[in-house]
Every structure is written in structure tokens, then in C-alpha cells.
Design a protein around this motif. Structure first.
Motif, PDB file in Angstrom:
ATOM      1  N   ARG A 147       0.844  -1.197   0.000  1.00 24.78           N
ATOM      2  CA  ARG A 147       0.000   0.000   0.000  1.00 24.78           C
ATOM      3  C   ARG A 147       0.878   1.246   0.000  1.00 24.78           C
ATOM      4  N   ARG A 148       0.464   2.234  -0.763  1.00 17.48           N
ATOM      5  CA  ARG A 148       1.208   3.498  -0.814  1.00 17.48           C
ATOM      6  C   ARG A 148       1.113   4.213   0.525  1.00 17.48           C
ATOM      7  N   THR A 149       2.180   4.894   0.909  1.00 17.08           N
ATOM      8  CA  THR A 149       2.172   5.590   2.196  1.00 17.08           C
ATOM      9  C   THR A 149       2.296   7.103   2.044  1.00 17.08           C
ATOM     10  N   LYS A 174     -10.056   9.178  -3.297  1.00 11.96           N
ATOM     11  CA  LYS A 174      -9.632  10.291  -2.434  1.00 11.96           C
ATOM     12  C   LYS A 174      -8.148  10.601  -2.607  1.00 11.96           C
ATOM     13  N   GLU A 175      -7.346   9.587  -2.856  1.00 11.62           N
ATOM     14  CA  GLU A 175      -5.908   9.795  -3.003  1.00 11.62           C
ATOM     15  C   GLU A 175      -5.544  10.387  -4.366  1.00 11.62           C
ATOM     16  N   VAL A 176      -6.176   9.880  -5.416  1.00  5.57           N
ATOM     17  CA  VAL A 176      -5.835  10.330  -6.771  1.00  5.57           C
ATOM     18  C   VAL A 176      -6.492  11.672  -7.099  1.00  5.57           C
ATOM     19  N   ILE A 177      -7.703  11.883  -6.615  1.00  2.00           N
ATOM     20  CA  ILE A 177      -8.456  13.103  -6.942  1.00  2.00           C
ATOM     21  C   ILE A 177      -8.903  13.782  -5.644  1.00  2.00           C
ATOM     22  N   PRO A 178      -7.945  14.265  -4.833  1.00  2.61           N
ATOM     23  CA  PRO A 178      -8.329  14.854  -3.544  1.00  2.61           C
ATOM     24  C   PRO A 178      -9.062  16.182  -3.694  1.00  2.61           C
ATOM     25  N   ILE A 196       2.170   5.508 -12.837  1.00  2.00           N
ATOM     26  CA  ILE A 196       2.459   4.183 -12.265  1.00  2.00           C
ATOM     27  C   ILE A 196       3.510   4.279 -11.166  1.00  2.00           C
ATOM     28  N   LYS A 197       4.485   5.148 -11.347  1.00  4.31           N
ATOM     29  CA  LYS A 197       5.516   5.316 -10.315  1.00  4.31           C
ATOM     30  C   LYS A 197       4.912   5.830  -9.008  1.00  4.31           C
ATOM     31  N   VAL A 198       3.932   6.717  -9.106  1.00  3.08           N
ATOM     32  CA  VAL A 198       3.310   7.298  -7.911  1.00  3.08           C
ATOM     33  C   VAL A 198       2.234   6.377  -7.330  1.00  3.08           C
ATOM     34  N   TYR A 199       1.388   5.804  -8.183  1.00  7.09           N
ATOM     35  CA  TYR A 199       0.205   5.085  -7.704  1.00  7.09           C
ATOM     36  C   TYR A 199       0.199   3.581  -7.969  1.00  7.09           C
TER      37      TYR A 199
END
Length: 176
Positions: free
Chosen positions: A1-3, A66-70, A163-166
Motif C-alpha cells: 500500500r502506498r504511504t 480520495k488519493e488520486v483526486i483529492p 504508475i511510479k506514484v500510484y
């Protein structure tokens, strides 16, 4: 999971079309990643724009939404006027994003999406009808844009940057 925490501001606009067209192209960008999602909407309304975001939420889930489109920065197009419909999930009732509107007649406040719309003109020339285009046509163009190398991303593509970020899984769900 991304932190990490995403502080990106997503920008949204319609690509202008000729008056007689019944279709419009919705442009959604994450400027720092040069990432863009396009959709073609027949006779656009606020409900149809909300449906675009509801579809995204269904594909990726509320947490990733929520993370991608805050937050979304857009103009005061009547199709973007249903702030609650954009901000609140119809599935969970929780806030999924925040919507902010540019000042009237100050489109440079969302300059990235305006720039993307200028770049899209090579695919959708000003003064030419887009009514003959299908969802498949627009997705193909969207895919081409996401796979084009960008100098300001050190030669990476928007697809690679996203892809690198998410991660690839989220990219695949979002662009299906």
C-alpha cells in the motif's frame, strides 16, 4: 500500500466544440504527472459529469479516489455546478473530493487543463465536429497521449509517471 499523501490538484474542463455538436469532451488532468483522462459525453449535464466521477469511484474505490483526486479545480460551467454531486460519494455518502471554482474569466487559474486542451486540438481541430467520435476513439487518443514521452518528466511518459506514484493496478483500473 502506498504511504505518501497526494497533494496534487486535479483540473477539469470541457474542450470547446462547435455549437451544433451534441457531444463534448471532458478533460481531467493531474498537472504534475501530465496525466489526463478524457471522456466524450453526449448532451452534457451535471448528472452526466457526476456519472463520470461515479464510474471512476466504482472502478478504483473510495480510498483510491480520495488519493488520486483529492481536489478538483474547474470553471463555472453549468455541468460542474452540482458541487455536492461531485464531492460526495453516492455509494458511501462520504466526501470523496473537494471542488474549487476559478474566478470568472480567469481561465489561467487552471492553466494546465487549458494547455492540455490546446494540445488536444491536433486530434480535435477547432471548428470541426466531434459528433462522429465514439468513446473508443477518445480512449485511443487518451492512451496515445499517456504513452507520449514528456521532456518535463525527464523523458518519461505520463503513464510511467502515474504508475511510479500510484502503481500499475490503479493505472489499469483508472484507464480501462
Amino acid at each position: 500500500r502506498r504511504t505518501h499523501i497526494n497533494h496534487y490538484v486535479t483540473q477539469m474542463d470541457f474542450l470547446g466544440s462547435i455549437k451544433s455538436d451534441s457531444k463534448s469532451i471532458l478533460t481531467l488532468t493531474i498537472p504534475e504527472l501530465h496525466f489526463v483522462l478524457l471522456d466524450i459525453i453526449e448532451k452534457p449535464t451535471a448528472n452526466k459529469v457526476n456519472g463520470f466521477f461515479n464510474d471512476i469511484e466504482e472502478r478504483i474505490g473510495i480510498a483510491d479516489f480520495k488519493e488520486v483526486i483529492p481536489c478538483i479545480l474547474t470553471d463555472r460551467d453549468p455541468c460542474f455546478a452540482d458541487m455536492e454531486g461531485l464531492e460526495v460519494s453516492p455509494f458511501t455518502g462520504e466526501r470523496r473530493t473537494l471542488v474549487f471554482y476559478c474566478d470568472p474569466y480567469v481561465s489561467n487559474q487552471k492553466g494546465n487543463v487549458e494547455n492540455m486542451n490546446r494540445q488536444l486540438r491536433k486530434f480535435f481541430p477547432k471548428g470541426k465536429s466531434i459528433d462522429h467520435l465514439t468513446v473508443s476513439d477518445v480512449r485511443e487518443i487518451n492512451s496515445l497521449i499517456l504513452r507520449t514521452r514528456v521532456k518535463s518528466l525527464s523523458g518519461a511518459t505520463p503513464e510511467e509517471a502515474f504508475i511510479k506514484v500510484y502503481g500499475k493496478n490503479l493505472y489499469d483500473k483508472l484507464t480501462q
